[in-house]
Motif scaffolding. Sequence first.
Motif, PDB file in Angstrom:
ATOM      1  N   LEU A 176       0.865  -1.178   0.000  1.00 26.51           N
ATOM      2  CA  LEU A 176       0.000   0.000   0.000  1.00 26.51           C
ATOM      3  C   LEU A 176       0.901   1.226   0.000  1.00 26.51           C
ATOM      4  O   LEU A 176       1.737   1.383   0.894  1.00 26.51           O
ATOM      5  CB  LEU A 176      -0.906   0.006   1.234  1.00 26.51           C
ATOM      6  N   ARG A 177       0.746   2.090  -1.007  1.00 23.68           N
ATOM      7  CA  ARG A 177       1.633   3.244  -1.100  1.00 23.68           C
ATOM      8  C   ARG A 177       0.851   4.502  -1.470  1.00 23.68           C
ATOM      9  O   ARG A 177      -0.226   4.431  -2.066  1.00 23.68           O
ATOM     10  CB  ARG A 177       2.745   3.009  -2.115  1.00 23.68           C
ATOM     11  N   ALA A 178       1.431   5.650  -1.119  1.00 22.38           N
ATOM     12  CA  ALA A 178       0.800   6.930  -1.423  1.00 22.38           C
ATOM     13  C   ALA A 178       1.865   8.016  -1.441  1.00 22.38           C
ATOM     14  O   ALA A 178       2.892   7.917  -0.749  1.00 22.38           O
ATOM     15  CB  ALA A 178      -0.281   7.269  -0.400  1.00 22.38           C
ATOM     16  N   GLY A 179       1.613   9.064  -2.233  1.00 23.64           N
ATOM     17  CA  GLY A 179       2.556  10.172  -2.297  1.00 23.64           C
ATOM     18  C   GLY A 179       2.202  11.137  -3.412  1.00 23.64           C
ATOM     19  O   GLY A 179       1.279  10.899  -4.197  1.00 23.64           O
ATOM     20  N   PRO A 180       2.928  12.241  -3.505  1.00 25.06           N
ATOM     21  CA  PRO A 180       2.686  13.230  -4.559  1.00 25.06           C
ATOM     22  C   PRO A 180       3.426  12.868  -5.843  1.00 25.06           C
ATOM     23  O   PRO A 180       4.376  12.077  -5.838  1.00 25.06           O
ATOM     24  CB  PRO A 180       3.243  14.520  -3.951  1.00 25.06           C
ATOM     25  N   GLY A 181       2.990  13.469  -6.949  1.00 27.31           N
ATOM     26  CA  GLY A 181       3.655  13.260  -8.227  1.00 27.31           C
ATOM     27  C   GLY A 181       3.569  14.503  -9.088  1.00 27.31           C
ATOM     28  O   GLY A 181       2.766  15.405  -8.832  1.00 27.31           O
ATOM     29  N   ARG A 182       4.399  14.525 -10.122  1.00 24.48           N
ATOM     30  CA  ARG A 182       4.411  15.673 -11.035  1.00 24.48           C
ATOM     31  C   ARG A 182       4.630  15.187 -12.461  1.00 24.48           C
ATOM     32  O   ARG A 182       5.445  14.293 -12.709  1.00 24.48           O
ATOM     33  CB  ARG A 182       5.521  16.658 -10.665  1.00 24.48           C
TER      34      ARG A 182
END
Length: 333
Positions: A210-216
Amino acid sequence: MMALLLGLATVSTRAQNDTLRLKNGNVLHGEIKGLVTGVLTMETPYSDDDFTIDYEEVSGLSLERQSIVILAGGRRVVGNLRSAADGEVTIRTEEEGTLTVALEELTSLQQVKRRFLNRFDGYIDLGFNLTKANNNRQFTSSIGIHYRGVKWIGDFDVSTLRSERDEVAKVERNSGTLALTYLLSDKWYVLASTAFLSNTEQQLDGRWSLRAGPGRFLAISNRLVWGLGAGINYNVENFAGQEFDIESTEAFVTTNFNMHGFGDFSLNTRLDFYPSLSESGRIRADYLLDVQYDLPWDFYVKTGFQFNYDNQAIVEGSQFDYILTSGFGWSFD
């Protein structure tokens, strides 16, 4: 019966209300389906086949539905389009008000489908290999369902591999991913996903992540999308012969590169890098590459490559596993 016919006529009229003006003076009415790689596609009531028009021949357009537009330089805008003068278009947006840009600034255009279920598309592909030597048999399959909305993007993909041959242990590999992306702006987004992987080569009975985070988005156009993300990943793993699950926490860096619109070819590749935060010195990496060639009637052939690396795999297992597959599939929407 008359009421039914009038109702159907009304629906048909609403679906065919887009207008396209050409530089030669012709005006077309119908439904503009999209703009990809300099070609605009339009469905009209007076032709069984869609029109494909060189975008350089367009002098103006008006669309009834809200559309997702990619402008030159990668800017992403959502709104209603209407040309008040030749060579330019006005985009009415909820977030940025009204924008007026030159027609040549539009590099990609996709109408937002009104019905929720119509925003889904998917694919199914199968592969089978049989050789006389050792009676080798290999079967691969994969299925995916994707959602494309104004702010949300969803992807669900599952793949399996079974390989058997005489006097050799059976090889199995199963993977699945459910990913959600929320678009914050034309450049930034938030990603979250859960994934499962099992394979006999690394003696991995199962790994849930399970993963989460910002991106661009580093680059976005009518031919390619390139994104970079980072965040935190949580694992629950079970290896062959172990009685208890192993829990761990990792940082992750991911980059995804997608190319399309190069004739009938498309390419998707992704690299994930996982340095562990809870297990000293452990590093994992996953790599995926898919190359697809489109055939008539939404069929395609595809070749795929997947690679998994873990420098602290259990003693009986290998540090890496890879598969190379090819198959025949069908896409639907």
